[in-house]
Design a protein around this motif. Sequence first.
Motif, PDB file in Angstrom:
ATOM      1  N   HIS A 114      -1.707  -1.185  -3.925  1.00  0.00           N
ATOM      2  CA  HIS A 114      -2.795  -0.219  -3.766  1.00  0.00           C
ATOM      3  C   HIS A 114      -2.164   1.163  -3.599  1.00  0.00           C
ATOM      4  O   HIS A 114      -1.379   1.379  -2.671  1.00  0.00           O
ATOM      5  N   GLN A 132      -8.579   7.288  -4.833  1.00  0.00           N
ATOM      6  CA  GLN A 132      -8.537   8.214  -3.700  1.00  0.00           C
ATOM      7  C   GLN A 132      -7.283   9.082  -3.751  1.00  0.00           C
ATOM      8  O   GLN A 132      -6.476   9.105  -2.823  1.00  0.00           O
ATOM      9  N   THR A 133      -7.124   9.808  -4.865  1.00  0.00           N
ATOM     10  CA  THR A 133      -6.003  10.722  -5.147  1.00  0.00           C
ATOM     11  C   THR A 133      -4.658  10.013  -5.248  1.00  0.00           C
ATOM     12  O   THR A 133      -3.611  10.655  -5.180  1.00  0.00           O
ATOM     13  N   GLY A 134      -4.650   8.717  -5.441  1.00  0.00           N
ATOM     14  CA  GLY A 134      -3.412   7.997  -5.718  1.00  0.00           C
ATOM     15  C   GLY A 134      -2.994   8.188  -7.163  1.00  0.00           C
ATOM     16  O   GLY A 134      -3.828   8.456  -8.034  1.00  0.00           O
ATOM     17  N   GLY A 179       0.541   5.104   0.265  1.00  0.00           N
ATOM     18  CA  GLY A 179      -0.478   6.080   0.605  1.00  0.00           C
ATOM     19  C   GLY A 179       0.015   7.187   1.495  1.00  0.00           C
ATOM     20  O   GLY A 179       1.200   7.279   1.836  1.00  0.00           O
ATOM     21  N   TYR A 180      -0.913   8.063   1.862  1.00  0.00           N
ATOM     22  CA  TYR A 180      -0.678   9.165   2.780  1.00  0.00           C
ATOM     23  C   TYR A 180       0.524  10.005   2.374  1.00  0.00           C
ATOM     24  O   TYR A 180       1.427  10.288   3.166  1.00  0.00           O
ATOM     25  N   VAL A 235      -3.172   4.860  -2.876  1.00  0.00           N
ATOM     26  CA  VAL A 235      -4.334   5.601  -2.365  1.00  0.00           C
ATOM     27  C   VAL A 235      -3.886   6.769  -1.493  1.00  0.00           C
ATOM     28  O   VAL A 235      -2.711   6.892  -1.146  1.00  0.00           O
ATOM     29  N   HIS A 236      -4.858   7.622  -1.141  1.00  0.00           N
ATOM     30  CA  HIS A 236      -4.657   8.710  -0.177  1.00  0.00           C
ATOM     31  C   HIS A 236      -3.425   9.558  -0.496  1.00  0.00           C
ATOM     32  O   HIS A 236      -2.600   9.845   0.373  1.00  0.00           O
ATOM     33  N   GLY A 237      -3.303   9.970  -1.756  1.00  0.00           N
ATOM     34  CA  GLY A 237      -2.205  10.858  -2.119  1.00  0.00           C
ATOM     35  C   GLY A 237      -0.888  10.168  -2.389  1.00  0.00           C
ATOM     36  O   GLY A 237       0.120  10.840  -2.634  1.00  0.00           O
ATOM     37  N   THR A 277       0.854  -1.186   0.000  1.00  0.00           N
ATOM     38  CA  THR A 277       0.000   0.000   0.000  1.00  0.00           C
ATOM     39  C   THR A 277       0.885   1.230   0.000  1.00  0.00           C
ATOM     40  O   THR A 277       1.732   1.398   0.888  1.00  0.00           O
TER      41      THR A 277
END
Length: 327
Positions: free
Chosen positions: A114, A141-143, A97-98, A116-118, A95
């Motif tokens: 995955h 999700q903004t990924g 993300g963030y 996701v989240h930037g 993952t």
Amino acid sequence: CRCYHTGSCCSVRGCKSEEKLYLFITTNHLLCSKDCGELVTGHVCGEIVKKLWHMKTCSLFLAALLLPTIQAVCPDKQPGLQLWLPGHREDHRVTIGYGKKVLLAASATVHSIHIVHGGKLVIADSSRPIVLRAKHILIGQTGELHIGSLDCPYRGNLTISLFGRSDDSDTEHGYFGRKFIGVGTGGTLEIHGRKKLSWTFLNKTLQPGESSQNRYHFQRSWGNRGIIIHVIDPKTGDVLLNERFDTYRSKDESRRLAQYVDTVEAGLILAMVVNDEGSNNLEETAKRSLSNLGSQHISSLGFRHVWTFIVVKGDVSSAVEDHSVYQ
């Protein structure tokens, strides 16, 4: 060079008492002068135009100097990317993300990715081939996933291989299924490679077993698109007429097709095929004419559907037809 007296008070512009304010038409400037003739006949006009020319030349020169600095940076050269070398583990669920931004610079095998989240994954434009193996890649999700860009196309050798079996115990994604590169809501996928000829028409049939030494030229136009009709003599097998109707492009072509088949003599063989696309502007008049010949599927012909039809005109029972939906 022309000028007009503005009628304004010259003292506002700092003109001398004996001078007037003139609008200099050539440059749209306000100038002080004793009379318009001085601007036109003297070298004031030439000097101003000359100065403006030097200003324009200077601006173009500065723009040329600054152009390399304002060009877009390649995705894999952007600052803030962390080198990512996950290795090869088929059970590794990744993952990103963030706000994490990573650069994949070598081949890797993971279970799934995955983004996701930037989070952002960028593939390095490397001289060495890169093979990325995963069961699926989900971006949402903004990924973001970037492989080259419009201004900096990818020039390396990248292969993304999706592995797995239909009887795997992994839970299917509700929308994308099992093996996929999926872009969900808010996700970004950018893939830009070098421009190349990805497909083409051949100018003649390539027979099985023929070597690559035979010369075939490429045809880059839409010269064969639409419904193609051959009229054949049933006794000799000779092609008497052949015509193409671009029923993708024009309704006029559809009407011309209907008139054409209606004028063919009874007893001659009509052989028809759709090449590339022929349904976009295929009107009811043409469909009705072909149905009268014995076609059962022309009314359901859709975008890029495969369709062939052979019939002896006047003998509906002789019709042979095949139709399949575009995959």
